[in-house]
Design a protein around this motif. Structure first.
Motif, PDB file in Angstrom:
ATOM      1  N   ARG A  96       9.786  70.238 -30.401  1.00  0.00           N
ATOM      2  CA  ARG A  96       8.669  69.823 -31.252  1.00  0.00           C
ATOM      3  C   ARG A  96       7.695  70.993 -31.414  1.00  0.00           C
ATOM      4  O   ARG A  96       7.230  71.571 -30.427  1.00  0.00           O
ATOM      5  CB  ARG A  96       7.946  68.644 -30.632  1.00  0.00           C
ATOM      6  N   PRO A  97       7.322  71.328 -32.645  1.00  0.00           N
ATOM      7  CA  PRO A  97       6.337  72.401 -32.860  1.00  0.00           C
ATOM      8  C   PRO A  97       4.995  72.039 -32.223  1.00  0.00           C
ATOM      9  O   PRO A  97       4.614  70.867 -32.153  1.00  0.00           O
ATOM     10  CB  PRO A  97       6.234  72.486 -34.392  1.00  0.00           C
ATOM     11  N   GLU A  98       4.295  73.059 -31.780  1.00  0.00           N
ATOM     12  CA  GLU A  98       3.019  72.848 -31.093  1.00  0.00           C
ATOM     13  C   GLU A  98       2.023  72.099 -31.966  1.00  0.00           C
ATOM     14  O   GLU A  98       1.223  71.296 -31.487  1.00  0.00           O
ATOM     15  CB  GLU A  98       2.442  74.207 -30.677  1.00  0.00           C
ATOM     16  N   MET A  99       2.095  72.322 -33.278  1.00  0.00           N
ATOM     17  CA  MET A  99       1.181  71.665 -34.198  1.00  0.00           C
ATOM     18  C   MET A  99       1.260  70.146 -34.093  1.00  0.00           C
ATOM     19  O   MET A  99       0.229  69.449 -34.084  1.00  0.00           O
ATOM     20  CB  MET A  99       1.491  72.098 -35.641  1.00  0.00           C
ATOM     21  N   PHE A 100       2.473  69.628 -33.970  1.00  0.00           N
ATOM     22  CA  PHE A 100       2.640  68.176 -33.933  1.00  0.00           C
ATOM     23  C   PHE A 100       2.320  67.606 -32.552  1.00  0.00           C
ATOM     24  O   PHE A 100       1.933  66.439 -32.439  1.00  0.00           O
ATOM     25  CB  PHE A 100       4.053  67.810 -34.381  1.00  0.00           C
ATOM     26  N   THR A 101       2.462  68.413 -31.534  1.00  0.00           N
ATOM     27  CA  THR A 101       1.985  67.995 -30.213  1.00  0.00           C
ATOM     28  C   THR A 101       0.477  67.854 -30.223  1.00  0.00           C
ATOM     29  O   THR A 101      -0.087  66.897 -29.672  1.00  0.00           O
ATOM     30  CB  THR A 101       2.419  69.006 -29.140  1.00  0.00           C
ATOM     31  N   ASN A 160      -0.451  64.708 -32.082  1.00  0.00           N
ATOM     32  CA  ASN A 160      -0.237  63.522 -31.256  1.00  0.00           C
ATOM     33  C   ASN A 160      -1.376  63.352 -30.247  1.00  0.00           C
ATOM     34  O   ASN A 160      -1.889  62.239 -30.053  1.00  0.00           O
ATOM     35  CB  ASN A 160       1.098  63.636 -30.535  1.00  0.00           C
ATOM     36  N   ASP A 161      -1.786  64.443 -29.614  1.00  0.00           N
ATOM     37  CA  ASP A 161      -2.903  64.382 -28.656  1.00  0.00           C
ATOM     38  C   ASP A 161      -4.195  63.980 -29.356  1.00  0.00           C
ATOM     39  O   ASP A 161      -4.986  63.178 -28.827  1.00  0.00           O
ATOM     40  CB  ASP A 161      -3.076  65.739 -27.969  1.00  0.00           C
ATOM     41  N   TYR A 162      -4.411  64.537 -30.540  1.00  0.00           N
ATOM     42  CA  TYR A 162      -5.614  64.199 -31.304  1.00  0.00           C
ATOM     43  C   TYR A 162      -5.645  62.715 -31.629  1.00  0.00           C
ATOM     44  O   TYR A 162      -6.684  62.053 -31.481  1.00  0.00           O
ATOM     45  CB  TYR A 162      -5.661  65.023 -32.588  1.00  0.00           C
ATOM     46  N   MET A 163      -4.502  62.168 -32.069  1.00  0.00           N
ATOM     47  CA  MET A 163      -4.468  60.766 -32.470  1.00  0.00           C
ATOM     48  C   MET A 163      -4.638  59.835 -31.273  1.00  0.00           C
ATOM     49  O   MET A 163      -5.213  58.745 -31.412  1.00  0.00           O
ATOM     50  CB  MET A 163      -3.162  60.450 -33.207  1.00  0.00           C
ATOM     51  N   GLU A 164      -4.152  60.214 -30.116  1.00  0.00           N
ATOM     52  CA  GLU A 164      -4.363  59.377 -28.937  1.00  0.00           C
ATOM     53  C   GLU A 164      -5.850  59.271 -28.617  1.00  0.00           C
ATOM     54  O   GLU A 164      -6.354  58.180 -28.321  1.00  0.00           O
ATOM     55  CB  GLU A 164      -3.590  59.947 -27.749  1.00  0.00           C
ATOM     56  N   VAL A 186       3.909  57.423 -37.966  1.00  0.00           N
ATOM     57  CA  VAL A 186       4.399  58.569 -38.744  1.00  0.00           C
ATOM     58  C   VAL A 186       4.864  59.687 -37.816  1.00  0.00           C
ATOM     59  O   VAL A 186       5.921  60.306 -38.023  1.00  0.00           O
ATOM     60  CB  VAL A 186       3.303  59.063 -39.704  1.00  0.00           C
ATOM     61  N   LEU A 187       4.091  59.968 -36.784  1.00  0.00           N
ATOM     62  CA  LEU A 187       4.469  61.023 -35.835  1.00  0.00           C
ATOM     63  C   LEU A 187       5.762  60.665 -35.106  1.00  0.00           C
ATOM     64  O   LEU A 187       6.598  61.543 -34.841  1.00  0.00           O
ATOM     65  CB  LEU A 187       3.335  61.245 -34.840  1.00  0.00           C
ATOM     66  N   LYS A 192       2.245  67.808 -42.603  1.00  0.00           N
ATOM     67  CA  LYS A 192       1.151  68.769 -42.478  1.00  0.00           C
ATOM     68  C   LYS A 192       0.176  68.651 -43.650  1.00  0.00           C
ATOM     69  O   LYS A 192      -1.045  68.665 -43.462  1.00  0.00           O
ATOM     70  CB  LYS A 192       1.719  70.200 -42.399  1.00  0.00           C
ATOM     71  N   ALA A 193       0.718  68.534 -44.868  1.00  0.00           N
ATOM     72  CA  ALA A 193      -0.151  68.427 -46.041  1.00  0.00           C
ATOM     73  C   ALA A 193      -0.942  67.126 -46.016  1.00  0.00           C
ATOM     74  O   ALA A 193      -2.158  67.111 -46.286  1.00  0.00           O
ATOM     75  CB  ALA A 193       0.684  68.509 -47.315  1.00  0.00           C
ATOM     76  N   ASP A 194      -0.281  66.024 -45.673  1.00  0.00           N
ATOM     77  CA  ASP A 194      -0.970  64.733 -45.642  1.00  0.00           C
ATOM     78  C   ASP A 194      -1.965  64.656 -44.488  1.00  0.00           C
ATOM     79  O   ASP A 194      -2.999  63.998 -44.583  1.00  0.00           O
ATOM     80  CB  ASP A 194       0.056  63.596 -45.526  1.00  0.00           C
TER      81      ASP A 194
END
Length: 463
Positions: free
Chosen positions: A257-262, A265-269, A359-360, A406-408
């Motif tokens: 998993r790219p760091e961006m999506f990690t 995920n942390d942000y959304m939690e 989505v994630l 990323k765009a959304d």
């Protein structure tokens, strides 16, 4: 029973963008949700009762009966107009996204709810009016009627076609016992506003707005839409996709998993935790405000009744009663501001947090498919050519999913921040107006008492 048809006419003139509107409609719907006709008169607000609510689960066939937000109405944000010259909301209204389109070519209005009673069920349909100048539409204006399960179908089709885009939320599929009657005016108006915002968010989305199922939803007659629905995958097929996605998430985390999506995920939690707490506290405040309002309605008349038996202080008692009555009306306006501007935004983003977590997970599922193929390629060198071809397709799929999310994500985050500024600015205006009105009321009462007191002293000093 559902009368739809195309209404020919000239294309609508382009409207100027509303100041402070949400650029892409994912947020409060100020930009996307700009209604052409005015909202139906007499729209009532849904009170939030203090008693614990009991959830009634209903069958899938009764989708039209149970649409209601968990804690409050999903009402459209109406600005509160304070008496002050320069207000926080007027300053916040100056915010505008750089990528906001100057001209819109698709306008949607949801209105005119109708109740339908048959031998089998009772349900509500809503008129959906679409005005457009797009060339892919056969007409410039359409008028159809849709029931809630049609909106659910559209949302599921958008999620199926765009698994890593952020689809706007609909109200939950249940009602709260003790909150409001299923087919009361308040319930129907609450649902209408939510559906209006849902469609306009989609209309303002740069990708979702061109979805073919969305076009069919806006234009097809009842029998055409019903026929189109039957062409989609069945319930068992959709359940199978869900089971596979859940099984993939249970097997373990994504390896690459790219760091961006990690970070997402942390942000959304964190976001989900904070917005849920804010939502609960805001509703608790609203509940306490309503209890205070009910007490105030009984408090004022007591002073009026007392004045009848206390001639010497009758004027003072009547003055207090008048002040309490004015403060009671100001409190009612303050509650209206909370229920219309702050509470819906907070709860919408509670729903958005759930959508984004989904989505994630779907993005991770696509990534895990690629990871498993890569592992298989490493263990089965004899099938290298076959696996290489599949891996190439999966790599393209992962890249498309990543780019779409990323765009959304950037777009959603920008809209969320603007929505919160607007909501908090409106709350500040609301509070300022409330306290200024109450302060002026009681200051006027004190001034009148001072005049009366000086008058009595002067009369006593006279020989």
């Amino acid at each position: 029973m559902e009368a739809e048809g195309r209404v020919p006419g000239p294309p609508p003139p382009p409207l100027p963008p509303a100041g402070g509107g949400i650029g892409s409609g994912i947020g409060a719907g100020a930009g996307a949700g700009a209604e052409l006709p005015a909202s139906p008169p007499g729209a009532a607000r849904v009170p939030l009762l203090g008693a614990p609510a009991e959830v009634l689960e209903l069958d899938d066939e009764e989708d039209d009966l149970e649409v209601f937000s968990k804690d409050t109405s999903l009402a459209e944000a109406n600005s509160f107009s304070p008496s002050v010259t320069i207000s926080p909301s007027s300053m916040i209204n100056q915010y505008k996204f750089e990528d906001e389109p100057e001209l819109r070519d698709l306008f949607i209005t949801v209105d005119d709810p109708e109740s339908h009673i048959t031998a089998i069920e009772t349900f509500i349909t809503y008129r959906v009016i679409t005005k457009t100048s797009r060339g892919e539409f056969d007409s410039c204006e359409y008028e159809v009627r849709r029931r809630y399960q049609d909106f659910l179908w559209l949302k599921s089709k958008l999620e199926e076609a765009h698994p890593t885009l952020i689809i706007p939320p609909l109200p939950e599929k249940f009602i709260m016992k003790g909150m409001v009657e299923r087919f009361s005016d308040e319930f129907i108006e609450t649902r209408r506003k939510a559906l209006h915002k849902f469609l306009n968010r989609i209309a303002d989305h740069p990708t979702l707005t061109f979805n073919e199922d969305f076009k069919i939803f806006l234009t097809a007659q009842a029998w055409e839409l019903s026929s189109h629905k039957k062409q989609g995958p069945g319930l068992l097929s959709r359940m199978g996709q869900t089971v596979r996605a859940v099984a993939s998430s249970v097997r373990g985390g994504v390896k690459n998993r790219p760091e961006m999506f990690t970070e997402m995920n942390d942000y959304m939690e964190t976001f989900s935790q904070k917005i849920n707490v804010l939502d609960k506290i805001a509703h608790r405040i609203y509940k306490e405000e309503r209890e205070y309002f009910n007490e105030m309605k009984e408090y004022g008349p007591i002073h009026t009744l007392w004045s009848a038996s206390e001639e010497d202080i009758a004027d003072s008692l009547k003055g207090v009663a008048s002040c309490i009555d004015k403060c009671c009306k100001a409190t009612e306006k303050r509650m209206a501001g909370l229920s219309e501007n702050l509470l819906p935004i907070l709860h919408e983003y509670v729903l958005y947090s759930e959508i984004l977590m989904g989505v994630l997970k779907r993005r991770d599922h696509i990534q895990s498919e690629l990871d498993s193929k890569m592992d298989a390629l490493a263990n089965k060198k004899a099938d290298k050519d076959l696996f290489s071809e599949e891996i190439g397709k999966l790599e393209d799929k992962v890249e498309c999913a990543n780019n779409a999310l990323k765009a959304d994500w950037d777009r959603w985050k920008q809209n969320m921040q603007c929505d919160m500024r607007l909501a908090f600015g409106s709350m500040a205006d609301n509070n300022l107006h409330y306290y200024e009105e109450c302060l002026a009321t009681w200051e006027s009462f004190l001034a009148s008492q001072m005049v009366d007191r000086h008058g009595e002293e002067d009369s006593e000093d006279r020989p």
